[in-house]
Design a protein around this motif. Structure first.
Motif, short mmCIF file in Angstrom:
data_model
loop_
_atom_site.label_atom_id
_atom_site.label_comp_id
_atom_site.label_asym_id
_atom_site.label_seq_id
_atom_site.Cartn_x
_atom_site.Cartn_y
_atom_site.Cartn_z
N ALA A 4 16.10 4.36 17.59
CA ALA A 4 16.34 3.19 18.25
C ALA A 4 16.44 2.26 17.67
N TYR A 5 17.84 1.76 17.58
CA TYR A 5 18.03 0.35 16.63
C TYR A 5 18.21 -0.93 17.40
N GLY A 6 18.09 -0.63 18.68
CA GLY A 6 17.61 -1.58 19.64
C GLY A 6 16.40 -2.14 19.30
N GLU A 7 15.66 -1.34 19.27
CA GLU A 7 13.79 -1.87 19.05
C GLU A 7 13.89 -2.31 17.32
N PHE A 8 14.13 -2.10 16.59
CA PHE A 8 14.48 -2.73 15.02
C PHE A 8 13.86 -4.20 15.18
N GLY A 9 14.27 -5.23 16.45
CA GLY A 9 13.74 -6.23 15.62
C GLY A 9 12.28 -6.37 16.59
N GLN A 10 12.17 -6.04 17.52
CA GLN A 10 11.06 -5.93 17.75
C GLN A 10 10.11 -5.55 17.18
N SER A 11 10.35 -4.85 16.89
CA SER A 11 9.55 -3.46 14.70
C SER A 11 8.78 -4.40 14.65
N LEU A 12 9.94 -4.99 13.68
CA LEU A 12 9.42 -5.72 12.57
C LEU A 12 9.17 -7.04 12.93
N GLU A 13 9.19 -7.62 14.16
CA GLU A 13 8.08 -9.02 14.30
C GLU A 13 7.32 -8.26 14.29
N LYS A 14 6.64 -6.77 15.79
CA LYS A 14 5.01 -6.14 15.27
C LYS A 14 4.30 -6.24 14.33
N HIS A 15 5.42 -5.92 13.12
CA HIS A 15 5.01 -5.38 11.41
C HIS A 15 4.22 -6.55 11.04
N LYS A 16 5.19 -8.05 11.20
CA LYS A 16 4.71 -8.99 10.81
C LYS A 16 3.50 -9.50 11.17
N VAL A 17 3.27 -8.98 12.17
CA VAL A 17 1.99 -9.42 12.82
C VAL A 17 0.52 -8.83 12.07
N PHE A 18 1.12 -7.25 12.37
CA PHE A 18 0.19 -6.83 11.55
C PHE A 18 -0.54 -7.31 10.17
N MET A 19 0.80 -7.60 9.58
CA MET A 19 0.31 -8.06 7.97
C MET A 19 -0.13 -8.60 7.79
N ARG A 20 0.39 -9.95 8.84
CA ARG A 20 -0.11 -11.74 8.79
C ARG A 20 -1.81 -11.54 9.36
N LYS A 21 -2.23 -10.88 10.03
CA LYS A 21 -3.77 -10.35 10.46
C LYS A 21 -4.50 -9.38 9.34
N MET A 22 -3.93 -8.75 8.67
CA MET A 22 -4.73 -7.47 7.89
C MET A 22 -4.72 -8.31 6.60
N LEU A 23 -3.46 -8.85 5.86
CA LEU A 23 -4.02 -9.42 4.63
C LEU A 23 -4.43 -11.18 4.77
N ASP A 24 -5.04 -11.52 6.08
CA ASP A 24 -5.26 -13.00 6.57
C ASP A 24 -4.25 -13.57 5.89
N VAL A 25 -3.17 -13.84 6.05
CA VAL A 25 -2.63 -15.33 5.46
C VAL A 25 -1.34 -15.54 7.15
N GLN A 26 -0.24 -16.41 6.89
CA GLN A 26 0.06 -17.46 7.25
C GLN A 26 1.79 -17.09 7.93
N TYR A 27 2.12 -16.89 6.42
CA TYR A 27 3.13 -16.85 5.98
C TYR A 27 3.39 -15.30 5.01
N ILE A 28 4.28 -14.53 5.44
CA ILE A 28 4.61 -13.59 4.15
C ILE A 28 6.29 -13.94 3.46
N ASP A 29 6.37 -14.01 2.37
CA ASP A 29 7.35 -14.02 1.64
C ASP A 29 7.45 -12.66 1.25
N GLU A 30 8.41 -12.61 -0.31
CA GLU A 30 8.14 -11.03 -0.51
C GLU A 30 7.13 -10.18 -0.38
N ASP A 31 6.71 -10.62 -1.53
CA ASP A 31 5.11 -9.61 -1.91
C ASP A 31 4.07 -10.95 -1.57
N VAL A 32 3.04 -10.01 -1.13
CA VAL A 32 1.53 -10.79 -1.14
C VAL A 32 0.65 -9.80 -1.88
#
Length: 153
Positions: free
Chosen positions: A93-121
């Motif tokens: 599903a190449y077409g779902e890549f952007g959607q998946s990337l955004e879901k990962h970012k949202v989850f990661m920000r919540k899991m790490l309790d950060v506003q932004y994700i740079d390279e590494d947290v």
């Protein structure tokens, strides 16, 4: 699910905590064993270096969790967020890549309790990073623990 940045522990819920650099024996003796897939429970008996948890639902989203060990200790925890990620990781599903990337970012920000994700947290004893590759396509969150020599980082 949250990663305590002062300890490096992954708090799945109040009853299930994966401690930073937890040993295989500690996993066997903890209630984390209850969250393992049946295949991973068998692998645990042979000190296998790759084990998986049953799919965990966080805020209505399926999270796949893989644990990697080295020398009897957890060195990395990987997360894949929802079915779109699984399709991407199996080149469906190449077409779902952007959607998946955004879901990962949202989850990661919540899991790490950060506003932004740079390279590494960074957190005590390790770091977390969002890994994505459009050519594959694949998206994954990795929590890596620093290798310890003689109990020092």
């Amino acid at each position: 699910m949250i990663l305590d940045k002062t300890t490096g522990n992954l708090i799945i819920d109040e009853n299930h905590i994966i401690k930073a650099r937890m040993s295989i024996q500690e996993i066997k003796n903890s209630n984390i064993k209850d969250l393992l897939t049946e295949e991973s429970k068998k692998k645990l008996e042979y000190a296998h270096h790759h084990i998986s948890l049953k799919t965990i639902v966080v805020d209505g989203i399926d999270i796949d969790v893989d644990i990697l060990t080295l020398n009897d200790r957890i060195i990395e925890i990987q997360f894949a967020v929802d079915a779109a990620s699984r399709k991407c990781n199996f080149n469906q599903a190449y077409g779902e890549f952007g959607q998946s990337l955004e879901k990962h970012k949202v989850f990661m920000r919540k899991m790490l309790d950060v506003q932004y994700i740079d390279e590494d947290v960074d957190f005590q004893g390790g770091y977390a990073q969002l890994r994505s590759e459009i050519r594959s396509p694949s998206v994954r969150i990795r929590v890596s623990y620093l290798y310890k020599v003689n109990n020092t980082i």
